[in-house]
Scaffold this motif. Structure first.
Motif, mmCIF file in Angstrom:
data_model
loop_
_atom_site.group_PDB
_atom_site.id
_atom_site.type_symbol
_atom_site.label_atom_id
_atom_site.label_comp_id
_atom_site.label_asym_id
_atom_site.label_seq_id
_atom_site.Cartn_x
_atom_site.Cartn_y
_atom_site.Cartn_z
ATOM 1 N N ASP A 4 0.908 -0.993 0.065
ATOM 2 C CA ASP A 4 0.044 -0.013 0.026
ATOM 3 C C ASP A 4 0.874 1.208 -0.152
ATOM 4 O O ASP A 4 1.656 1.319 0.982
ATOM 5 C CB ASP A 4 -0.982 0.239 1.160
ATOM 6 C CG ASP A 4 -1.740 1.159 1.541
ATOM 7 O OD1 ASP A 4 -1.670 2.124 0.501
ATOM 8 O OD2 ASP A 4 -2.679 1.206 2.150
ATOM 9 N N ILE A 5 0.935 1.866 -1.186
ATOM 10 C CA ILE A 5 1.784 3.241 -1.171
ATOM 11 C C ILE A 5 1.444 4.355 -0.216
ATOM 12 O O ILE A 5 2.320 5.097 0.203
ATOM 13 C CB ILE A 5 1.848 3.904 -2.861
ATOM 14 C CG1 ILE A 5 2.688 4.590 -2.957
ATOM 15 C CG2 ILE A 5 0.250 4.406 -2.728
ATOM 16 C CD1 ILE A 5 3.024 5.130 -4.395
ATOM 17 N N LEU A 6 0.430 4.363 0.444
ATOM 18 C CA LEU A 6 0.093 5.091 1.502
ATOM 19 C C LEU A 6 0.000 4.660 2.874
ATOM 20 O O LEU A 6 -0.105 5.188 3.999
ATOM 21 C CB LEU A 6 -1.638 5.475 1.188
ATOM 22 C CG LEU A 6 -1.764 6.491 0.214
ATOM 23 C CD1 LEU A 6 -3.327 6.893 0.185
ATOM 24 C CD2 LEU A 6 -0.876 7.767 0.162
ATOM 25 N N ASN A 7 0.503 3.428 3.144
ATOM 26 C CA ASN A 7 1.015 2.827 4.239
ATOM 27 C C ASN A 7 -0.332 2.861 5.147
ATOM 28 O O ASN A 7 -0.201 3.074 6.522
ATOM 29 C CB ASN A 7 2.146 3.422 4.945
ATOM 30 C CG ASN A 7 3.458 3.170 4.281
ATOM 31 O OD1 ASN A 7 3.748 2.063 3.942
ATOM 32 N ND2 ASN A 7 3.996 4.090 4.154
ATOM 33 N N GLY A 8 -1.342 2.747 4.544
ATOM 34 C CA GLY A 8 -2.722 2.705 5.730
ATOM 35 C C GLY A 8 -3.387 4.090 5.840
ATOM 36 O O GLY A 8 -4.356 3.993 6.611
ATOM 37 N N ALA A 9 -2.909 5.013 5.283
ATOM 38 C CA ALA A 9 -3.445 6.581 5.471
ATOM 39 C C ALA A 9 -4.770 6.457 5.089
ATOM 40 O O ALA A 9 -4.965 5.732 3.667
ATOM 41 C CB ALA A 9 -2.615 7.581 5.065
ATOM 42 N N PRO A 10 -5.764 7.172 5.605
ATOM 43 C CA PRO A 10 -7.233 6.948 5.054
ATOM 44 C C PRO A 10 -7.225 7.797 3.707
ATOM 45 O O PRO A 10 -6.494 8.847 3.386
ATOM 46 C CB PRO A 10 -7.859 7.899 6.232
ATOM 47 C CG PRO A 10 -6.755 8.531 6.838
ATOM 48 C CD PRO A 10 -5.666 8.042 6.841
ATOM 49 N N MET A 11 -8.324 7.372 3.147
ATOM 50 C CA MET A 11 -8.506 8.073 1.690
ATOM 51 C C MET A 11 -9.919 8.372 1.483
ATOM 52 O O MET A 11 -10.908 7.776 1.858
ATOM 53 C CB MET A 11 -8.204 6.875 0.511
ATOM 54 C CG MET A 11 -6.642 6.597 0.368
ATOM 55 S SD MET A 11 -6.628 5.331 -0.943
ATOM 56 C CE MET A 11 -7.115 6.318 -2.475
ATOM 57 N N LEU A 12 -10.092 9.533 0.780
ATOM 58 C CA LEU A 12 -11.563 9.992 0.257
ATOM 59 C C LEU A 12 -11.484 10.253 -1.310
ATOM 60 O O LEU A 12 -10.335 10.465 -1.875
ATOM 61 C CB LEU A 12 -11.968 11.191 0.925
ATOM 62 C CG LEU A 12 -11.831 11.549 2.247
ATOM 63 C CD1 LEU A 12 -12.253 13.171 2.746
ATOM 64 C CD2 LEU A 12 -12.763 10.428 3.137
ATOM 65 N N VAL A 13 -12.529 9.706 -1.816
ATOM 66 C CA VAL A 13 -12.618 9.608 -3.309
ATOM 67 C C VAL A 13 -13.895 10.627 -3.614
ATOM 68 O O VAL A 13 -15.052 10.273 -3.151
ATOM 69 C CB VAL A 13 -12.694 8.465 -3.857
ATOM 70 C CG1 VAL A 13 -12.639 8.451 -5.342
ATOM 71 C CG2 VAL A 13 -11.298 7.525 -3.723
ATOM 72 N N LEU A 14 -13.731 11.299 -4.697
ATOM 73 C CA LEU A 14 -14.817 12.292 -5.023
ATOM 74 C C LEU A 14 -15.165 11.811 -6.368
ATOM 75 O O LEU A 14 -14.492 11.648 -7.270
ATOM 76 C CB LEU A 14 -14.286 13.706 -5.341
ATOM 77 C CG LEU A 14 -14.230 14.517 -3.961
ATOM 78 C CD1 LEU A 14 -13.492 15.835 -3.947
ATOM 79 C CD2 LEU A 14 -15.835 14.744 -3.161
ATOM 80 N N ILE A 15 -16.624 11.446 -6.486
ATOM 81 C CA ILE A 15 -17.156 11.231 -7.832
ATOM 82 C C ILE A 15 -18.446 11.978 -8.088
ATOM 83 O O ILE A 15 -18.844 12.704 -7.136
ATOM 84 C CB ILE A 15 -17.494 9.607 -7.961
ATOM 85 C CG1 ILE A 15 -18.544 9.323 -6.973
ATOM 86 C CG2 ILE A 15 -16.560 8.642 -7.780
ATOM 87 C CD1 ILE A 15 -19.193 7.932 -6.877
ATOM 88 N N ASN A 16 -19.029 12.144 -9.400
ATOM 89 C CA ASN A 16 -20.096 12.644 -9.909
ATOM 90 C C ASN A 16 -20.642 11.827 -10.904
ATOM 91 O O ASN A 16 -20.252 10.934 -11.364
ATOM 92 C CB ASN A 16 -19.940 14.188 -10.109
ATOM 93 C CG ASN A 16 -19.303 14.380 -11.017
ATOM 94 O OD1 ASN A 16 -18.804 13.592 -12.039
ATOM 95 N ND2 ASN A 16 -18.952 15.606 -11.587
ATOM 96 N N GLU A 17 -21.767 12.463 -11.441
ATOM 97 C CA GLU A 17 -22.522 11.610 -12.642
ATOM 98 C C GLU A 17 -21.956 11.732 -13.886
ATOM 99 O O GLU A 17 -22.061 10.698 -14.745
ATOM 100 C CB GLU A 17 -23.931 12.396 -12.787
ATOM 101 C CG GLU A 17 -23.864 13.904 -13.392
ATOM 102 C CD GLU A 17 -23.614 14.672 -12.306
ATOM 103 O OE1 GLU A 17 -23.705 16.024 -12.361
ATOM 104 O OE2 GLU A 17 -23.385 14.456 -11.057
ATOM 105 N N GLN A 18 -20.589 12.131 -13.876
ATOM 106 C CA GLN A 18 -19.983 12.191 -15.162
ATOM 107 C C GLN A 18 -18.470 11.239 -14.953
ATOM 108 O O GLN A 18 -17.665 11.156 -15.799
ATOM 109 C CB GLN A 18 -19.412 13.588 -15.762
ATOM 110 C CG GLN A 18 -20.326 14.494 -15.888
ATOM 111 C CD GLN A 18 -21.429 14.045 -17.081
ATOM 112 O OE1 GLN A 18 -20.930 13.250 -18.042
ATOM 113 N NE2 GLN A 18 -22.597 14.150 -16.985
ATOM 114 N N SER A 19 -18.634 10.873 -13.851
ATOM 115 C CA SER A 19 -17.394 9.740 -13.492
ATOM 116 C C SER A 19 -17.793 8.436 -14.097
ATOM 117 O O SER A 19 -18.866 8.012 -13.761
ATOM 118 C CB SER A 19 -17.114 9.662 -12.102
ATOM 119 O OG SER A 19 -16.929 10.909 -11.342
ATOM 120 N N ALA A 20 -17.009 7.929 -15.040
ATOM 121 C CA ALA A 20 -17.553 6.572 -15.886
ATOM 122 C C ALA A 20 -16.345 5.596 -16.035
ATOM 123 O O ALA A 20 -15.187 6.099 -15.843
ATOM 124 C CB ALA A 20 -18.066 7.270 -17.134
ATOM 125 N N SER A 21 -16.720 4.695 -16.344
ATOM 126 C CA SER A 21 -15.843 3.476 -16.887
ATOM 127 C C SER A 21 -14.602 3.326 -15.766
ATOM 128 O O SER A 21 -14.801 2.844 -14.889
ATOM 129 C CB SER A 21 -15.295 3.930 -18.347
ATOM 130 O OG SER A 21 -14.496 2.846 -18.946
#
Length: 322
Positions: free
Chosen positions: A192-209
């Protein structure tokens, strides 16, 4: 065929506009950095009215693309509706290098990575940006925000490789189709390149595939908290089949993508863990964040700060279950 391969390799010749088909025509969603469209002053939200002398009101994206490809002059006149005015802008085609990854170091040791598409260079660029953020901070990142809003996708391999940067084990994505070769499952390798640090991911209706593959892999493996709106739902596997002398190809749908939990992406998309209103997502302007605008960064951090604890709890629960 050349255009399809060029996009995957991170370059193509064109104007640099991203468009969306609406009920009564075609609207420009965004312009690519350093593109002719950006230089000419095209803006997201502009509605296409004419290409040179051709009226394109109520035309489809396919019809608009055909007119742009067949335009005889090197300079193309685009007429757009902006607010209540009509504006005509001159653009000249040029080769565009698709820069798919950019980043910022936010207060508190939080990294922000904007991933605008997935091409054959995205994985290496993504890993390089994390290394740069660590270097600027002087220590490992405390957390990472990955912004996949308006990301239309791209190559499967890059989505799998970027997912694997953060996952220690488990399924990343599977494909199912009518042919034996279309049934595949991709697994994460340890590390794990972050060594377990937390992550948030942002998506919307144009995030695809490919963007949905990454979001789904991180969500189903309890590696990241997904924020925003339900994604587009483009979960079909498309294959290039060369024909004739190799200068042309057929692009066929041969399978569908499924998240690690077995959920089909096609027509369904990724449901975020935390839903944001469209107004909140608009306030979290990507370009302003990358430009370091203080007010927008403060709004961005204020909206996301309260979710770090949820992301940390997600990781803790997952580790306890293993």
């Amino acid at each position: 065929m050349e255009a399809l391969f060029s996009a995957a390799n991170g370059r193509y010749t064109g104007l640099g506009i991203e468009v969306e088909e609406v009920e009564d025509g075609v609207v420009i969603v965004d312009t690519l950095p350093g593109s002719p469209a950006e230089a000419a002053g095209i803006e997201g939200g502009d509605k296409l009215l004419a290409i040179n002398t051709h009226d394109v009101k109520r035309k489809s994206i396919a019809e608009v693309s055909k007119l742009l490809r067949e335009a005889k002059f090197s300079t193309i006149q685009l007429t757009v509706k902006r607010a209540n005015a009509e504006v005509t802008l001159a653009l000249r085609r040029q080769e565009i290098t698709l820069r798919s990854v950019s980043s910022q170091l936010l207060p508190g040791g939080i990294g922000y990575i904007l991933l605008s598409s997935f091409n054959n260079h995205s994985y290496h660029d993504f890993a390089r940006h994390i290394s740069m953020l660590n270097s600027h901070l002087g220590e490992p990142l405390k957390g990472l925000i990955v912004d996949l809003r308006d990301n239309p996708g791209g190559t499967l391999n890059s989505a799998v490789a970027i997912s694997d940067l953060f996952l220690q084990s488990g399924t990343i994505v599977s494909t199912r189709g009518r042919f034996y070769d279309a049934n595949q499952r991709f697994f994460a390798a340890q590390g794990d390149i972050l060594n377990g640090a937390p992550m948030l991911v942002l998506i919307n209706e144009q995030s695809a595939s490919a963007a949905e593959i990454l979001a789904g892999a991180l969500q189903d493996n309890s590696r990241a908290l997904i924020l925003g709106n339900r994604s587009y739902g483009k979960g079909s596997v498309q294959s290039l089949i060369p024909i004739g002398n190799g200068t042309t190809a057929l692009k066929l749908t041969t399978a569908r993508y499924f998240t690690p939990s077995g959920q089909s992406i096609e027509g369904t998309g990724i449901q975020p863990d935390v839903i944001f209103s469209k107004q909140v997502l608009l306030e979290l302007d990507k370009d302003a964040i990358m430009a370091g605008e203080k007010k927008v960064r403060q709004t961005f951090i204020a909206n996301l700060d309260k979710h770090w604890q949820e992301a940390e709890q997600l990781l803790q629960n997952h580790n306890l279950q293993q």
